[in-house]
Enzyme design. Structure first.
Site, PDB file in Angstrom:
ATOM      1  N   GLY A   1      -0.169   7.692   0.960  1.00 25.31           N
ATOM      2  CA  GLY A   1       1.771   6.602   0.943  1.00 25.31           C
ATOM      3  C   GLY A   1       1.509   5.237   1.268  1.00 25.31           C
ATOM      4  N   CYS A   2       2.918   5.105  -0.064  1.00 22.73           N
ATOM      5  CA  CYS A   2       3.298   3.754  -0.194  1.00 22.73           C
ATOM      6  C   CYS A   2       3.599   2.531   0.955  1.00 22.73           C
ATOM      7  CB  CYS A   2       4.650   3.643  -1.521  1.00 22.73           C
ATOM      8  SG  CYS A   2       6.130   4.514  -0.774  1.00 22.73           S
ATOM      9  N   ASN A   3       4.038   3.565   2.247  1.00 19.75           N
ATOM     10  CA  ASN A   3       4.905   2.617   3.260  1.00 19.75           C
ATOM     11  C   ASN A   3       3.519   2.514   4.030  1.00 19.75           C
ATOM     12  OD1 ASN A   3       6.934   2.674   2.339  1.00 19.75           O
ATOM     13  ND2 ASN A   3       7.826   4.142   3.716  1.00 19.75           N
TER      14      ASN A   3
END
EC number: 1.2.1.38
Length: 342
Positions: free
Chosen positions: A148-150
């Site tokens: 996930g980017c976060n």
């Protein structure tokens, strides 16, 4: 050697970002692009900024001949990738950009995504796609699960510190801001310009954000005991970029030294001089991560700030970096574009 590439879900933001990056790659050729509602259209019609490229038209997945495809980027919605990847020929290597194979524990997947995993046999072979920390496993993998980017942003700021035992594991706060493209291209009322611009707000507050599953999995694995961070994401009225401000209990100079040691040879991770902090402006459209460390006024506490582009290093750039390893190319191929500024 030129490898033939298919991108599934090419009409979304991450699909378009993959096309943009692969267009400059010396050893990859896109031979198939899929879309659902936009099947039959050209990529230039869907994304006019790509109309100068010689690309195949968008088709349905079942129209693609995978017998000549070497690697598939799967940029499909969550819960769709499991069934699609299950049908691909064994010779095809896969980089999945969805959340479908990120969590090794099937019960954890069901907890965070609200449904049982439909391809547990594939989950067993999936490798977590954090390139800098799973490089050897990714090189030999058939299926790589993009982060996930976060989750990636928080991990760049914390993994070396947990591994080196430099911070109090029970006092970690991640305050994160993210651009709206992380929510995808589907029309949603809350993302209309009049709803989003000129303001910012937290979301998934109180420990319900799905990327916490990745933090729990990865940080606990490194520490050898359960680690649960406090994490609050905020939506910014910006197209792209993530900025995480991480508060930890530990010596700031030792933390900066640990980053220099951990990331010193990494081509995409830039450690700023001690006391300086990064900006999303300085990584926009690139595969670079910028990390800064500042000593807090309270002795024994530090602030770590991490910036990356959610569509590039947080997703499609990371995916291409992993694919380079899997296919035996230079890890940086197609990825050394400078950030776009201003």
């Amino acid at each position: 050697m030129i490898h033939k590439i298919a991108i599934l879900g090419a009409s979304g933001y991450t699909g378009a970002e993959l096309v943009r990056l692969i267009a400059t790659h010396p050893n990859m050729k896109i031979t198939a692009l899929s879309a659902d509602r936009k099947a039959g259209m050209s990529m230039g019609q869907v994304f006019p900024h790509l109309r100068h490229l010689d690309l195949p038209d968008l088709v349905k997945i079942d129209e693609i001949d995978f017998s000549t495809v070497d690697l598939v980027f799967c940029a499909l919605p969550h819960a769709t990738s499991q069934s699609v990847i299950s049908t691909l020929p064994q010779h095809v290597r896969v980089v999945d950009l969805s959340a479908d194979f990120r969590l090794r524990d099937l019960d954890a997947y069901e907890k965070w995504y609200g449904k049982p995993h439909s391809a547990p046999e594939l989950q067993e072979e999936a490798v977590y796609g954090m390139t800098e920390f799973y490089r050897d496993e990714i090189r030999d993998a058939r299926l790589v699960a993009g982060t996930g980017c976060n989750a990636a942003t928080g991990q760049y700021a914390l993994r070396p510190l947990i591994e080196a035992g430099l911070i109090d594991l029970d006092e970690i706060i991640i305050d994160l801001k993210t651009g709206v493209s992380g929510a995808g291209r589907s029309l949603k009322e809350g993302f209309l310009h009049a709803e989003l611009s000129e303001g910012s707000h937290p979301y998934a507050v109180g420990g319900v954000h799905r990327h916490l599953g990745e933090f729990d999995q990865e940080f606990s694995k490194i520490a050898g005991r359960p680690v649960k961070v406090q994490f609050t994401p905020h939506l910014l009225p910006a197209n792209r970029g993530i900025l995480a401000t991480v508060y930890v209990k530990g010596d700031a100079q030792a933390i900066h030294d640990a980053f220099a040691k951990a990331y010193g040879s990494e081509p995409f991770v830039v450690i700023l001089p001690f006391g300086e902090v990064p900006s999303t402006r300085h990584v926009r459209g690139s595969n670079f991560v910028h990390l800064g460390v500042v000593a807090d006024r309270r002795e024994g506490r530090a602030i770590v700030v991490c910036a990356l582009d959610n569509l590039t290093k947080g997703s499609s750039g990371q995916a291409l970096q992993n694919a380079n390893l899997m296919l035996g190319h230079e890890e940086t191929a197609g990825l050394m574009l400078a950030p776009v500024f201003p």
